[in-house]
Design a protein around this motif. Structure first.
Motif, PDB file in Angstrom:
ATOM      1  N   LEU A 133       0.831  -1.210   0.000  1.00 57.14           N
ATOM      2  CA  LEU A 133       0.000   0.000   0.000  1.00 57.14           C
ATOM      3  C   LEU A 133       0.865   1.260   0.000  1.00 57.14           C
ATOM      4  N   PHE A 134       1.980   1.207   0.745  1.00 53.87           N
ATOM      5  CA  PHE A 134       2.871   2.365   0.812  1.00 53.87           C
ATOM      6  C   PHE A 134       3.499   2.667  -0.539  1.00 53.87           C
ATOM      7  N   TRP A 137       1.155   4.712  -2.529  1.00 54.66           N
ATOM      8  CA  TRP A 137       1.131   6.075  -2.008  1.00 54.66           C
ATOM      9  C   TRP A 137       2.403   6.834  -2.391  1.00 54.66           C
ATOM     10  N   HIS A 138       3.541   6.193  -2.232  1.00 57.08           N
ATOM     11  CA  HIS A 138       4.830   6.837  -2.478  1.00 57.08           C
ATOM     12  C   HIS A 138       4.961   7.266  -3.945  1.00 57.08           C
ATOM     13  N   LEU A 140       2.440   7.928  -5.998  1.00 58.61           N
ATOM     14  CA  LEU A 140       1.506   9.036  -6.208  1.00 58.61           C
ATOM     15  C   LEU A 140       2.008  10.326  -5.574  1.00 58.61           C
ATOM     16  N   ASP A 141       2.793  10.193  -4.509  1.00 58.96           N
ATOM     17  CA  ASP A 141       3.253  11.360  -3.762  1.00 58.96           C
ATOM     18  C   ASP A 141       4.495  11.999  -4.385  1.00 58.96           C
ATOM     19  N   VAL A 147      -0.718  13.304  -5.368  1.00 54.38           N
ATOM     20  CA  VAL A 147      -1.295  13.642  -4.060  1.00 54.38           C
ATOM     21  C   VAL A 147      -0.452  14.650  -3.301  1.00 54.38           C
ATOM     22  N   ASN A 148       0.536  15.224  -3.961  1.00 53.26           N
ATOM     23  CA  ASN A 148       1.397  16.225  -3.319  1.00 53.26           C
ATOM     24  C   ASN A 148       1.035  17.615  -3.856  1.00 53.26           C
ATOM     25  N   THR A 163       6.335  17.292   1.123  1.00 56.62           N
ATOM     26  CA  THR A 163       5.572  16.116   1.557  1.00 56.62           C
ATOM     27  C   THR A 163       5.753  15.839   3.036  1.00 56.62           C
ATOM     28  N   SER A 169       1.606  12.556   6.046  1.00 56.46           N
ATOM     29  CA  SER A 169       2.658  11.957   5.225  1.00 56.46           C
ATOM     30  C   SER A 169       3.758  11.391   6.109  1.00 56.46           C
ATOM     31  N   ILE A 172       2.434   8.083   7.664  1.00 56.19           N
ATOM     32  CA  ILE A 172       2.431   7.007   6.660  1.00 56.19           C
ATOM     33  C   ILE A 172       3.848   6.502   6.417  1.00 56.19           C
ATOM     34  N   TYR A 173       4.777   7.431   6.255  1.00 51.49           N
ATOM     35  CA  TYR A 173       6.155   7.067   5.935  1.00 51.49           C
ATOM     36  C   TYR A 173       6.833   6.341   7.098  1.00 51.49           C
TER      37      TYR A 173
END
Length: 234
Positions: A133-134, A137-138, A140-141, A147-148, A163, A169, A172-173
């Motif tokens: 999942l990360f 996200w990463h 996309l970020d 998402v950034n 970010t 963020s 999540i990270y």
């Protein structure tokens, strides 16, 4: 009747290897090592943020020119991304299929009495899900910048600061990097066993290596968001 009998052809060596439990474990071990090498390189690249915008932005620009003039602009990056994607998919599919085989092999009469999965097994399974999942996200970020809200293409330093200037963020990270550390610790040891690198004389050294790699990579990756949150990088 088997597929080979119906078609008159025998499966290839690679197909036979892939279908076997040993083969799937070997695929997991090899792809895991490929991803580990990538993580080491990625962490070292991330640490360039401590040397300022020119250093890390220049590094990011250089990555897009590797192999020129033989390779086109960004060709090396795309080759590396495709190889990494193949490793991730093969690793994940092998893990899922091995898990299904393990469940299917348990006698049905013990279905309500089986022992809980070991700590390492649970960590690897949930860690894999969290990391999967990360990765989405990463990308996309910090890759597509979807998402950034403050990101700009070509401004890696500023995008990193942007970010990690957002609390969610950071959460999540940090959670993902802790999961990564546990995954590496257990995964490295498991890969060593699968590839036959361990024995009574090497076990201590392999365990120390697994712990050291996990600690080094976790600390290296976490140092960046921590530096932004504390104002060391701004």
């Amino acid at each position: 009747m088997t597929t080979a009998t119906r078609t008159g052809r025998h499966p290839s060596t690679l197909a036979t290897l892939w279908r076997s439990t040993v083969g799937k474990k070997a695929v997991m071990a090899v792809t895991g090592l490929v991803m580990l090498l990538y993580l080491v390189a990625h962490m070292l690249g991330n640490l360039k943020v401590f040397f300022g915008p020119d250093d890390i932005n220049g590094y990011a620009a250089w990555l897009r020119t590797i192999g020129q003039p033989f390779l086109g602009h960004e060709w090396f990056l795309w080759i590396a991304r495709l190889a990494l994607l193949a490793s991730v998919v093969l690793h994940g599919v092998s893990a899922y299929q091995l898990s299904r085989r393990d469940l299917a092999a348990r006698p049905s009469k013990y279905v309500h009495q089986r022992r809980r999965a070991s700590y390492a097994t649970r960590t690897m399974r949930w860690g894999g899900v969290i990391l999967g999942l990360f990765v989405v996200w990463h990308i996309l970020d910090l890759t597509t910048l979807t998402v950034n809200p403050v990101a700009e293409h070509g401004h890696v330093y500023q995008n990193i600061v942007g970010t990690f200037g957002r609390w969610y963020s950071d959460v999540i990270y940090i959670v993902a990097m802790l999961a990564l550390g546990f995954h590496i610790r257990h995964g490295f040891w498991s890969a060593a066993q699968t590839l036959g690198a361990n024995n009574a004389r090497r076990d201590r050294a392999l365990k120390l290596t697994a712990n050291g790699l996990a600690l080094l990579l976790t600390a290296g990756f976490l140092s960046v968001p921590v530096a932004v949150m504390t104002g060391v990088v701004k």
